[in-house]
Scaffold this active site. Structure first.
Site, PDB file in Angstrom:
ATOM      1  N   TRP A   1       0.783  -1.118   0.086  1.00  0.00           N
ATOM      2  CA  TRP A   1      -0.047  -0.036  -0.032  1.00  0.00           C
ATOM      3  C   TRP A   1       0.813   1.277  -0.084  1.00  0.00           C
ATOM      4  O   TRP A   1       1.685   1.365   0.803  1.00  0.00           O
ATOM      5  CB  TRP A   1      -0.791  -0.038   1.263  1.00  0.00           C
ATOM      6  CG  TRP A   1      -1.524   1.376   1.384  1.00  0.00           C
ATOM      7  CD1 TRP A   1      -2.749   1.815   0.496  1.00  0.00           C
ATOM      8  CD2 TRP A   1      -1.308   2.429   2.157  1.00  0.00           C
ATOM      9  NE1 TRP A   1      -2.873   3.185   0.785  1.00  0.00           N
ATOM     10  CE2 TRP A   1      -2.302   3.525   1.657  1.00  0.00           C
ATOM     11  CE3 TRP A   1      -0.273   2.667   3.128  1.00  0.00           C
ATOM     12  CZ2 TRP A   1      -2.148   4.748   2.482  1.00  0.00           C
ATOM     13  CZ3 TRP A   1      -0.187   3.989   3.592  1.00  0.00           C
ATOM     14  CH2 TRP A   1      -1.065   5.186   3.688  1.00  0.00           C
TER      15      TRP A   1
ATOM     16  N   GLU B   1      -3.005  -3.048  -2.502  1.00  0.00           N
ATOM     17  CA  GLU B   1      -4.021  -2.440  -1.722  1.00  0.00           C
ATOM     18  C   GLU B   1      -4.488  -1.067  -2.293  1.00  0.00           C
ATOM     19  O   GLU B   1      -3.671  -0.149  -2.215  1.00  0.00           O
ATOM     20  CB  GLU B   1      -3.563  -2.433  -0.307  1.00  0.00           C
ATOM     21  CG  GLU B   1      -4.979  -1.768   0.686  1.00  0.00           C
ATOM     22  CD  GLU B   1      -4.176  -1.719   2.136  1.00  0.00           C
ATOM     23  OE1 GLU B   1      -3.406  -1.804   2.516  1.00  0.00           O
ATOM     24  OE2 GLU B   1      -5.389  -1.296   2.868  1.00  0.00           O
TER      25      GLU B   1
ATOM     26  N   LYS C   1      -7.165   2.457  -2.511  1.00  0.00           N
ATOM     27  CA  LYS C   1      -7.600   3.356  -1.467  1.00  0.00           C
ATOM     28  C   LYS C   1      -8.631   4.388  -2.273  1.00  0.00           C
ATOM     29  O   LYS C   1      -8.197   4.667  -3.297  1.00  0.00           O
ATOM     30  CB  LYS C   1      -6.408   4.141  -0.720  1.00  0.00           C
ATOM     31  CG  LYS C   1      -6.962   4.885   0.734  1.00  0.00           C
ATOM     32  CD  LYS C   1      -6.012   5.027   1.607  1.00  0.00           C
ATOM     33  CE  LYS C   1      -6.434   5.883   2.789  1.00  0.00           C
ATOM     34  NZ  LYS C   1      -5.510   6.031   3.969  1.00  0.00           N
TER      35      LYS C   1
ATOM     36  N   ASP D   1      -9.666  -3.167   1.640  1.00  0.00           N
ATOM     37  CA  ASP D   1      -9.751  -2.680   2.877  1.00  0.00           C
ATOM     38  C   ASP D   1     -10.960  -1.984   3.178  1.00  0.00           C
ATOM     39  O   ASP D   1     -11.209  -1.308   2.371  1.00  0.00           O
ATOM     40  CB  ASP D   1      -8.493  -1.585   3.188  1.00  0.00           C
ATOM     41  CG  ASP D   1      -8.576  -0.986   4.622  1.00  0.00           C
ATOM     42  OD1 ASP D   1      -9.537  -0.411   4.940  1.00  0.00           O
ATOM     43  OD2 ASP D   1      -7.472  -0.730   5.194  1.00  0.00           O
TER      44      ASP D   1
ATOM     45  N   HIS E   1     -11.797   1.833   2.652  1.00  0.00           N
ATOM     46  CA  HIS E   1     -11.164   2.353   1.717  1.00  0.00           C
ATOM     47  C   HIS E   1     -12.107   2.427   0.094  1.00  0.00           C
ATOM     48  O   HIS E   1     -11.626   2.595  -0.763  1.00  0.00           O
ATOM     49  CB  HIS E   1      -9.950   1.730   0.950  1.00  0.00           C
ATOM     50  CG  HIS E   1      -8.724   1.709   1.886  1.00  0.00           C
ATOM     51  ND1 HIS E   1      -7.504   1.333   1.655  1.00  0.00           N
ATOM     52  CD2 HIS E   1      -8.511   2.384   3.205  1.00  0.00           C
ATOM     53  CE1 HIS E   1      -6.557   1.511   2.616  1.00  0.00           C
ATOM     54  NE2 HIS E   1      -7.249   2.088   3.565  1.00  0.00           N
TER      55      HIS E   1
ATOM     56  N   HIS F   1      -8.536  -6.395   4.697  1.00  0.00           N
ATOM     57  CA  HIS F   1      -7.998  -5.512   5.811  1.00  0.00           C
ATOM     58  C   HIS F   1      -9.286  -5.078   6.396  1.00  0.00           C
ATOM     59  O   HIS F   1     -10.058  -4.067   6.033  1.00  0.00           O
ATOM     60  CB  HIS F   1      -7.282  -4.299   5.373  1.00  0.00           C
ATOM     61  CG  HIS F   1      -5.927  -4.441   5.177  1.00  0.00           C
ATOM     62  ND1 HIS F   1      -4.679  -3.301   5.185  1.00  0.00           N
ATOM     63  CD2 HIS F   1      -5.129  -5.542   5.442  1.00  0.00           C
ATOM     64  CE1 HIS F   1      -3.704  -4.002   5.094  1.00  0.00           C
ATOM     65  NE2 HIS F   1      -3.740  -5.222   5.211  1.00  0.00           N
TER      66      HIS F   1
ATOM     67  N   ASP G   1     -11.978   6.906   6.857  1.00  0.00           N
ATOM     68  CA  ASP G   1     -11.214   5.881   7.084  1.00  0.00           C
ATOM     69  C   ASP G   1     -10.292   6.028   8.318  1.00  0.00           C
ATOM     70  O   ASP G   1      -9.287   5.930   8.366  1.00  0.00           O
ATOM     71  CB  ASP G   1     -10.112   5.820   5.799  1.00  0.00           C
ATOM     72  CG  ASP G   1      -9.464   4.494   5.887  1.00  0.00           C
ATOM     73  OD1 ASP G   1      -9.744   3.426   6.408  1.00  0.00           O
ATOM     74  OD2 ASP G   1      -8.248   4.393   5.355  1.00  0.00           O
TER      75      ASP G   1
ATOM     76  N   ASP H   1     -10.282   3.902  10.781  1.00  0.00           N
ATOM     77  CA  ASP H   1      -9.477   2.581  11.549  1.00  0.00           C
ATOM     78  C   ASP H   1      -9.805   2.573  12.882  1.00  0.00           C
ATOM     79  O   ASP H   1      -8.876   2.147  13.797  1.00  0.00           O
ATOM     80  CB  ASP H   1      -8.042   2.705  11.273  1.00  0.00           C
ATOM     81  CG  ASP H   1      -7.685   2.368   9.790  1.00  0.00           C
ATOM     82  OD1 ASP H   1      -8.206   1.449   9.352  1.00  0.00           O
ATOM     83  OD2 ASP H   1      -7.017   3.229   9.124  1.00  0.00           O
TER      84      ASP H   1
ATOM     85  N   ASP I   1      -6.949  -4.387  10.233  1.00  0.00           N
ATOM     86  CA  ASP I   1      -6.183  -3.015  10.028  1.00  0.00           C
ATOM     87  C   ASP I   1      -6.861  -2.040  10.725  1.00  0.00           C
ATOM     88  O   ASP I   1      -7.685  -1.194  10.021  1.00  0.00           O
ATOM     89  CB  ASP I   1      -5.879  -2.657   8.608  1.00  0.00           C
ATOM     90  CG  ASP I   1      -5.376  -1.395   8.613  1.00  0.00           C
ATOM     91  OD1 ASP I   1      -4.710  -0.979   9.224  1.00  0.00           O
ATOM     92  OD2 ASP I   1      -4.955  -1.237   7.126  1.00  0.00           O
TER      93      ASP I   1
HETATM   94  C1  RNT Z   1      -3.893   2.924   4.912  1.00  0.00           C
HETATM   95  C2  RNT Z   1      -3.731   1.407   4.648  1.00  0.00           C
HETATM   96  C3  RNT Z   1      -2.639   0.430   5.196  1.00  0.00           C
HETATM   97  C4  RNT Z   1      -2.258   0.896   6.498  1.00  0.00           C
HETATM   98  C5  RNT Z   1      -1.154  -0.207   6.931  1.00  0.00           C
HETATM   99  C6  RNT Z   1      -0.553   0.487   8.211  1.00  0.00           C
HETATM  100  O1  RNT Z   1      -4.999   3.411   4.622  1.00  0.00           O
HETATM  101  O2  RNT Z   1      -4.946   0.863   5.226  1.00  0.00           O
HETATM  102  O3  RNT Z   1      -3.050  -0.761   5.087  1.00  0.00           O
HETATM  103  O4  RNT Z   1      -3.234   1.065   7.196  1.00  0.00           O
HETATM  104  O5  RNT Z   1      -0.179  -0.407   6.024  1.00  0.00           O
HETATM  105 ZN    ZN Z   2      -5.256  -1.246   5.045  1.00  0.00          ZN
END
Ligand code: RNT
Ligand code: ZN
Length: 421
Positions: free
Chosen positions: A188, A229, A231, A262, A265, A289, A297, A299, A329
Site C-alpha cells: 500500500w 491495496e 484506497k 480494506d 477504502h 483489511h 477511513d 480505522d 487493520d
Molecule cells: C492505509 C492502509 C494501510 C495501512 C497499514 C498500516 O490506509 O489501510 O493498510 O493502514 O499499512
Molecule cells: Zn489497510
C-alpha cells in the site's frame, strides 16, 4: 459464567440450531479454517522501531489518542501480542510492517532492510506457531513527504522505493520458507494529491512501472504471495489517489496478484462483502483489511457490525476460506491497546462463527423459490438465536476466557505490565 453453565447453555443452543439443520459442533470445527492475521501496528500506533520514539507521520493515516502503556520496544510488543493471543480462541497469524525490524540502534534505511532484521521475528513466530505476513512501509519517511513514493516522477525517489519493495518481497519469501506457510506481502502506498492534479495518468504510469520492476523476481507461491491495496482518498490526498481501486483491480487481474480490500477504502455505502464475489471471478485470491471506518477511513476498533458480518458470510457461504486471507487493520490509541486488539479480533471471529451457524441452504431455497418475505423473516430471526452460547463454548474448548471474562484479564495485564511502562 462457570463451565457447567456454559456447557448447559451450549446443549440448549445446539438443539435450537439443529432444528434449523445447523450443526454447532461442525461450525466450531470449521472455525479452525479461520486464521486472522493480526496487524502488529495496533500495539504501538503504527510507530515502528526504526528509531527510538518513532511515530507515525505522513501517509494520511492517523492514530488518535495517547493512552498510556504503548509498546516501545520489540520485547514489549511481543509480550503484548502474546497476551492478546492468550485471549483469542484458535490460531492466528501476525502481519508485520517493514518498520518493525530489529535494527539494533543502527540507521537502516528502507532501501537497506533485509531478512537479518526480521530473523528474530521469524524465530519468535516459530516458537509461537504463527505464520507471518508482511508489508512494505511507504510512509513516515522523508522520501515520502512529497506525497509520491512508487509513483514519484523523481527517478531517485522512485528507485529508492522500488528497492524497498524488492527487499520486502525477499524478506516475505524467507518468512514463508522458514515458517512453512506462504507469507502474504502487501503493498500500500499513500501516493496522491491534495489538490487537483493535471497528470493523473502520468503518476499512474509511474506506479505501473514501479510495480512491474518490484515484481520482476518470481517467488514460489509456497513462500510468497503478493497483494496490492487500493484506497479512495487519504488526509492530504483528497483530490486523487494514484492507487485507486480501478487501478489495482486492473493491475491484479493483469498480473495475477492478490487484491487487498480494506473496508475503510471505499465510498461509505459500498461494501467489501459485496466485492469479494466480484473480484474472485477474476482473481485467485484476495486479502482483507478488516477495519471500522467511522465517517471516514478512521480505522476504529472492529466491532461486530453488519459490514463485517457480510464479509464473513460471503466467505463462509462460498467456501472461500482458501481464497480469502483475512487480516485486520485498525489502530486506536485512545483506549487500552491490548484490549482494543482483543475486542477487534474477537469481533471478527464472532462474525465468522455466526456465518458458520447460518442455515444457508434453507435460505438459498427460499430465495430461489422467490419467497422473499420468508427469507427476510429468517434473517431477522437468526439475529437472536443463541449465538453467544456457542461462542462461549468455543472459547471454553480453546481454553480462553469466555464472554466478558477477558476484560478482567486485560485489566490485570494493564495493572501488572502496561501501567509500569
Ligand atoms: C492505509 C492502509 C494501510 C495501512 C497499514 C498500516 O490506509 O489501510 O493498510 O493502514 O499499512
Ligand atoms: Zn489497510
Amino acid at each position: 459464567m462457570n463451565d457447567e453453565n456454559i456447557n448447559k447453555m451450549y446443549e440448549l443452543a445446539k438443539e435450537q440450531y439443529a432444528e434449523l439443520g445447523v450443526y454447532t459442533d461442525m461450525a466450531i470445527a470449521n472455525m479452525n479454517r479461520v486464521k486472522i492475521s493480526l496487524h502488529c501496528w495496533q500495539t504501538d500506533d503504527v510507530g515502528g522501531f526504526e528509531k527510538p520514539d518513532a511515530t507515525l507521520s505522513g501517509g494520511g493515516i492517523q492514530a488518535t489518542g495517547n493512552y498510556p502503556g504503548k509498546a516501545t520496544t520489540i520485547e514489549q510488543m511481543r509480550a503484548d501480542l502474546e497476551k492478546v493471543m492468550q485471549l483469542l480462541p484458535g490460531k492466528q497469524r501476525l502481519n508485520l510492517h517493514a518498520s518493525y525490524g530489529e535494527f539494533s540502534g543502527k540507521d537502516v534505511d528502507r532501501d537497506a532492510v533485509g531478512t537479518e532484521h526480521f530473523q528474530g521475528w521469524i524465530d519468535w513466530a516459530k516458537v509461537q506457531g504463527l505464520g507471518l505476513d508482511f508489508n512494505g512501509t511507504y510512509f513516515s519517511h522523508p522520501r515520502a513527504n512529497s506525497g509520491f513514493t512508487l509513483s514519484s516522477k523523481d527517478e531517485s525517489t522512485r528507485q529508492f522505493w522500488v528497492e524497498h519493495m524488492r527487499r520486502c518481497r525477499e524478506i516475505g519469501a524467507e518468512m514463508g520458507k522458514q515458517l512453512g506457510t506462504p507469507c502474504i506481502h502487501n503493498t500500500w502506498v499513500p501516493d496522491g494529491s491534495k489538490d487537483v492534479p493535471i497528470d493523473r495518468n502520468g503518476y499512474r504510469a509511474q506506479l505501473v512501472k514501479s510495480l512491474d520492476e518490484g515484481f520482476t523476481k518470481e517467488f514460489s507461491k509456497e513462500f510468497l504471495k503478493d497483494a496490492v491495496e487500493s484506497k479512495l482518498f487519504g488526509i492530504g490526498a483528497e483530490s486523487m489517489t494514484v492507487g485507486s481501486h480501478d487501478f489495482y483491480l486492473g493491475y491484479a487481474i493483469k498480473n495475477n496478484k492478490l487484491i487487498c480490500l480494506d473496508n475503510g477504502h471505499f465510498h461509505p455505502t459500498e461494501q467489501v462483502g459485496d466485492k469479494i464475489s466480484s473480484c474472485l471471478h477474476f482473481i485467485d485470491e484476495a486479502l482483507l483489511h478488516v477495519t471500522r471506518p467511522v465517517r471516514w477511513d478512521s480505522d476504529h476498533v472492529v466491532t461486530l457490525n453488519e459490514e463485517v458480518q457480510l464479509i464473513a458470510s460471503e466467505i463462509v457461504r462460498n467456501n472461500f476460506f482458501d481464497r480469502v486471507n483475512t487480516g485486520l487493520d485498525f489502530f486506536d490509541a485512545s483506549i487500552n491497546r491490548v484490549g482494543a486488539y482483543v475486542i477487534g479480533t474477537r469481533a471478527a471471529q464472532k462474525a465468522f462463527l455466526i456465518a458458520l451457524l447460518e442455515p444457508t441452504s434453507m435460505l438459498l431455497n427460499l430465495e430461489e423459490e422467490g419467497k422473499y418475505f420468508e427469507r427476510l423473516a429468517m434473517l431477522e430471526e437468526l439475529k437472536t438465536k443463541p449465538f453467544g452460547a456457542v461462542w462461549d463454548y468455543y472459547c471454553l474448548m480453546n481454553d480462553v476466557p469466555a464472554g466478558e471474562e477477558y476484560i478482567a484479564e486485560v485489566q490485570q495485564y494493564e495493572k501488572e505490565v502496561l501501567s509500569k511502562r
